[in-house]
Scaffold this motif. Structure first.
Motif, PDB file in Angstrom:
ATOM      1  N   ALA A  69       0.844  -1.213   0.000  1.00 50.47           N
ATOM      2  CA  ALA A  69       0.000   0.000   0.000  1.00 50.47           C
ATOM      3  C   ALA A  69       0.872   1.253   0.000  1.00 50.47           C
ATOM      4  O   ALA A  69       0.621   2.196  -0.764  1.00 50.47           O
ATOM      5  N   ILE A  70       1.907   1.261   0.838  1.00 48.51           N
ATOM      6  CA  ILE A  70       2.770   2.457   0.915  1.00 48.51           C
ATOM      7  C   ILE A  70       3.469   2.676  -0.423  1.00 48.51           C
ATOM      8  O   ILE A  70       3.522   3.780  -0.949  1.00 48.51           O
ATOM      9  N   LYS A  71       3.965   1.579  -1.005  1.00 48.39           N
ATOM     10  CA  LYS A  71       4.646   1.692  -2.305  1.00 48.39           C
ATOM     11  C   LYS A  71       3.671   2.189  -3.382  1.00 48.39           C
ATOM     12  O   LYS A  71       4.040   2.978  -4.254  1.00 48.39           O
ATOM     13  N   THR A  72       2.443   1.735  -3.329  1.00 45.35           N
ATOM     14  CA  THR A  72       1.461   2.106  -4.358  1.00 45.35           C
ATOM     15  C   THR A  72       1.053   3.579  -4.225  1.00 45.35           C
ATOM     16  O   THR A  72       0.824   4.249  -5.224  1.00 45.35           O
ATOM     17  N   HIS A  73       0.989   4.060  -2.976  1.00 44.27           N
ATOM     18  CA  HIS A  73       0.493   5.425  -2.767  1.00 44.27           C
ATOM     19  C   HIS A  73       1.566   6.511  -2.887  1.00 44.27           C
ATOM     20  O   HIS A  73       1.221   7.689  -3.017  1.00 44.27           O
ATOM     21  N   THR A  74       2.853   6.154  -2.737  1.00 42.96           N
ATOM     22  CA  THR A  74       3.869   7.208  -2.564  1.00 42.96           C
ATOM     23  C   THR A  74       4.955   7.171  -3.640  1.00 42.96           C
ATOM     24  O   THR A  74       5.089   6.191  -4.382  1.00 42.96           O
ATOM     25  N   GLU A  78       9.048  11.184  -0.421  1.00 46.62           N
ATOM     26  CA  GLU A  78       7.847  11.699   0.254  1.00 46.62           C
ATOM     27  C   GLU A  78       7.822  11.223   1.713  1.00 46.62           C
ATOM     28  O   GLU A  78       8.715  10.513   2.170  1.00 46.62           O
ATOM     29  N   GLU A  79       6.753  11.602   2.393  1.00 44.86           N
ATOM     30  CA  GLU A  79       6.680  11.342   3.827  1.00 44.86           C
ATOM     31  C   GLU A  79       5.286  10.820   4.217  1.00 44.86           C
ATOM     32  O   GLU A  79       4.283  11.277   3.671  1.00 44.86           O
ATOM     33  N   ILE A  80       5.290   9.897   5.193  1.00 43.21           N
ATOM     34  CA  ILE A  80       4.021   9.362   5.709  1.00 43.21           C
ATOM     35  C   ILE A  80       3.796   9.945   7.096  1.00 43.21           C
ATOM     36  O   ILE A  80       4.726   9.980   7.900  1.00 43.21           O
ATOM     37  N   ILE A  81       2.575  10.341   7.395  1.00 43.32           N
ATOM     38  CA  ILE A  81       2.247  10.813   8.746  1.00 43.32           C
ATOM     39  C   ILE A  81       1.463   9.717   9.456  1.00 43.32           C
ATOM     40  O   ILE A  81       0.498   9.160   8.908  1.00 43.32           O
ATOM     41  N   LEU A  82       1.922   9.397  10.668  1.00 45.82           N
ATOM     42  CA  LEU A  82       1.282   8.314  11.425  1.00 45.82           C
ATOM     43  C   LEU A  82       1.627   8.451  12.900  1.00 45.82           C
ATOM     44  O   LEU A  82       2.483   9.262  13.261  1.00 45.82           O
ATOM     45  N   ASP A  83       0.963   7.696  13.742  1.00 48.99           N
ATOM     46  CA  ASP A  83       1.253   7.781  15.174  1.00 48.99           C
ATOM     47  C   ASP A  83       2.613   7.157  15.470  1.00 48.99           C
ATOM     48  O   ASP A  83       3.038   6.217  14.800  1.00 48.99           O
ATOM     49  N   LYS A  84       3.250   7.668  16.533  1.00 42.13           N
ATOM     50  CA  LYS A  84       4.602   7.172  16.860  1.00 42.13           C
ATOM     51  C   LYS A  84       4.578   5.699  17.310  1.00 42.13           C
ATOM     52  O   LYS A  84       5.613   5.048  17.322  1.00 42.13           O
ATOM     53  N   VAL A  99      11.735  -0.179   0.774  1.00 40.73           N
ATOM     54  CA  VAL A  99      10.886  -0.529  -0.374  1.00 40.73           C
ATOM     55  C   VAL A  99      10.380   0.727  -1.087  1.00 40.73           C
ATOM     56  O   VAL A  99      10.359   0.781  -2.315  1.00 40.73           O
ATOM     57  N   SER A 100       9.976   1.736  -0.310  1.00 39.23           N
ATOM     58  CA  SER A 100       9.310   2.898  -0.918  1.00 39.23           C
ATOM     59  C   SER A 100      10.168   4.154  -0.914  1.00 39.23           C
ATOM     60  O   SER A 100       9.803   5.142  -1.560  1.00 39.23           O
ATOM     61  N   GLY A 101      11.264   4.164  -0.149  1.00 39.13           N
ATOM     62  CA  GLY A 101      12.126   5.344  -0.116  1.00 39.13           C
ATOM     63  C   GLY A 101      11.453   6.552   0.506  1.00 39.13           C
ATOM     64  O   GLY A 101      11.737   7.691   0.146  1.00 39.13           O
ATOM     65  N   VAL A 102      10.538   6.307   1.460  1.00 42.34           N
ATOM     66  CA  VAL A 102       9.846   7.432   2.102  1.00 42.34           C
ATOM     67  C   VAL A 102      10.281   7.562   3.562  1.00 42.34           C
ATOM     68  O   VAL A 102      10.829   6.628   4.149  1.00 42.34           O
ATOM     69  N   GLY A 103      10.053   8.748   4.121  1.00 39.57           N
ATOM     70  CA  GLY A 103      10.332   8.980   5.527  1.00 39.57           C
ATOM     71  C   GLY A 103       9.054   8.965   6.346  1.00 39.57           C
ATOM     72  O   GLY A 103       7.951   8.895   5.786  1.00 39.57           O
ATOM     73  N   LEU A 104       9.219   9.022   7.678  1.00 40.61           N
ATOM     74  CA  LEU A 104       8.057   9.050   8.580  1.00 40.61           C
ATOM     75  C   LEU A 104       8.011  10.365   9.319  1.00 40.61           C
ATOM     76  O   LEU A 104       9.045  10.908   9.693  1.00 40.61           O
ATOM     77  N   SER A 134       2.543  12.871   1.855  1.00 45.32           N
ATOM     78  CA  SER A 134       1.647  12.365   0.811  1.00 45.32           C
ATOM     79  C   SER A 134       0.666  11.295   1.303  1.00 45.32           C
ATOM     80  O   SER A 134      -0.282  10.985   0.607  1.00 45.32           O
ATOM     81  N   LEU A 135       0.907  10.761   2.493  1.00 42.82           N
ATOM     82  CA  LEU A 135       0.045   9.655   2.947  1.00 42.82           C
ATOM     83  C   LEU A 135      -0.085   9.715   4.461  1.00 42.82           C
ATOM     84  O   LEU A 135       0.875  10.063   5.152  1.00 42.82           O
ATOM     85  N   MET A 136      -1.270   9.386   4.975  1.00 42.73           N
ATOM     86  CA  MET A 136      -1.430   9.227   6.423  1.00 42.73           C
ATOM     87  C   MET A 136      -1.903   7.801   6.697  1.00 42.73           C
ATOM     88  O   MET A 136      -2.533   7.158   5.843  1.00 42.73           O
ATOM     89  N   VAL A 137      -1.544   7.301   7.890  1.00 40.68           N
ATOM     90  CA  VAL A 137      -1.927   5.931   8.258  1.00 40.68           C
ATOM     91  C   VAL A 137      -2.662   5.951   9.596  1.00 40.68           C
ATOM     92  O   VAL A 137      -2.237   6.616  10.540  1.00 40.68           O
ATOM     93  N   VAL A 138      -3.753   5.213   9.628  1.00 41.44           N
ATOM     94  CA  VAL A 138      -4.506   4.969  10.866  1.00 41.44           C
ATOM     95  C   VAL A 138      -4.428   3.476  11.156  1.00 41.44           C
ATOM     96  O   VAL A 138      -4.600   2.662  10.242  1.00 41.44           O
TER      97      VAL A 138
END
Ligand SMILES: Cc1ncc(COP(=O)(O)O)c(C=O)c1O
Length: 348
Positions: A69-74, A78-84, A99-104, A134-138
């Motif tokens: 999912a992360i690879k498909t969306h980003t 880019e960066e993902i926002i999520l709880d610590k 896999v996706s080369g993104v940060g948190l 670019s993406l948030m996770v719950v």
């Protein structure tokens, strides 16, 4: 005399029932990579319908659902926002980076549940020095938040803020069905706010293997490419998908028993001095035993010696999880072992 170990380490410890094994043995199978496995196809259709999405893809694990999912969306950078406390951050070998080369970009929510305002604060400005949010996770329910449920109002608030900033929304629904059964809210209602959502069959639902990621038809087509890339395209996978299909049919409603058992355990140990017990919402009991002058790890080792297996989170928290192999008798016995272990700790 041999003593049976009570295993409350995780709901991942569940064993397939004999009925599930029989159902799996009879499954029709085909080449899953070519999308010709009828049982996998049926499972994907049923999961998509359950979650109110156009399509779903079967993957070997929940972690792979997050990776895909992360690879498909980003895009890289880019960066993902999520709880610590998120599983994506702690327990997936930093695959988001590999896999996706993104940060948190992490938030300090309440037991894993953060607010729209916190999300808004975290979204990056349009500035060449910074990553692009670019993406948030719950995570529903929150694993390191002791199985806490995100309410529909909280989900609606954070996802509407995310939309204001053009973020995609992904739900790690490893234990979404626990939230559904405990709250009475339909899975489709939780899922409708998200571009992608997955459920795990190998946790409380009791199947031996597998998870399914759902979203729009376009999203799932793209996800298929990354399923192949990560080596998650299978052959006669219907044999394992059948366990998941059986679980969807027979093991959702019974999650209520696991929730009752977790509440029962918390109640049975609530009068033991020195244990700080977190609120129980689903199938997890967390407590902090450090007021006894011990660490979670040392206390967990003593519990194991006394016949009760649990997991420990950091220095402070002991975690116990209920699932379909755990009976009320085992819960009573577990509470007695905890009481005895506290007495031993205090007398040292
Ligand atoms: C919240 C959460 N997400 C993802 C996962 C990963 O699932 P799997 O073990 O199926 O890879 C877990 C597993 O414990 C989890 O608790």
């Amino acid at each position: 005399m041999s003593r049976e170990l009570i295993d409350l380490y995780s709901d991942t410890q569940s064993q397939p029932t004999s009925q599930m094994r029989e159902f799996m043995a009879r499954a029709s199978v085909g080449d899953e990579q070519q999308r010709l496995d009828p049982t996998v196809n049926e499972l994907c259709e049923k999961t998509a319908a359950l979650l109110g999405k156009e399509a779903a893809v079967f993957l070997p694990s929940g972690a792979m659902c997050n990776h895909v999912a992360i690879k498909t969306h980003t895009n890289p950078g880019e960066e993902i926002i999520l709880d610590k406390t998120a599983h994506v951050r702690h327990f997936e070998t930093n695959s988001y980076a590999v896999v996706s080369g993104v940060g948190l970009n992490t938030l300090s929510g309440d037991r894993g549940v953060y607010s729209g305002d916190q999300l808004k604060e975290a979204v990056r400005a349009n500035d060449n020095h910074m990553g692009i949010s670019s993406l948030m996770v719950v995570e529903q329910t929150t694993n390191l938040g002791a199985g806490k449920i995100w309410s529909l109002e909280q989900i609606s608030e954070v996802t509407s803020t995310a939309r204001d900033y053009g973020l995609k929304c992904h739900m790690d629904g490893a234990r979404l069905m626990n939230a559904v059964v405990a709250s009475g809210v339909d899975a489709k209602l939780y899922s409708r706010y998200f571009d992608s959502v997955w459920i795990d069959f190998s946790k409380g639902l009791g199947a031996p293997v597998g998870a399914a990621l759902a979203g729009s038809r376009e999203f799932i087509e793209k996800a298929w490419r990354y399923k192949h890339m990560l080596g998650g395209a299978m052959r006669q996978a219907g044999i394992i998908a059948a366990g998941a299909l059986y679980a969807l049919e027979h093991h959702i409603d019974r999650l209520a028993i696991d929730h009752e058992n977790a509440t029962m355990l918390a109640n049975l140990i609530s009068d033991i001095p020195g244990l700080d017990i977190w609120p129980v919402e689903t199938n997890m009991v967390y407590f902090d035993p450090t007021a006894l002058g011990t660490t979670a790890d040392a206390f967990g080792k003593k519990l194991l010696k006394n016949g009760l297996k649990c997991s420990t989170i950091g220095r402070q928290e002991v975690r116990m999880v209920t699932y379909l192999d755990i009976s009320k008798q085992m819960i009573i016995k577990a509470s007695e072992i905890i009481r005895q272990t506290v007495e031993e700790t205090l007398s040292e």
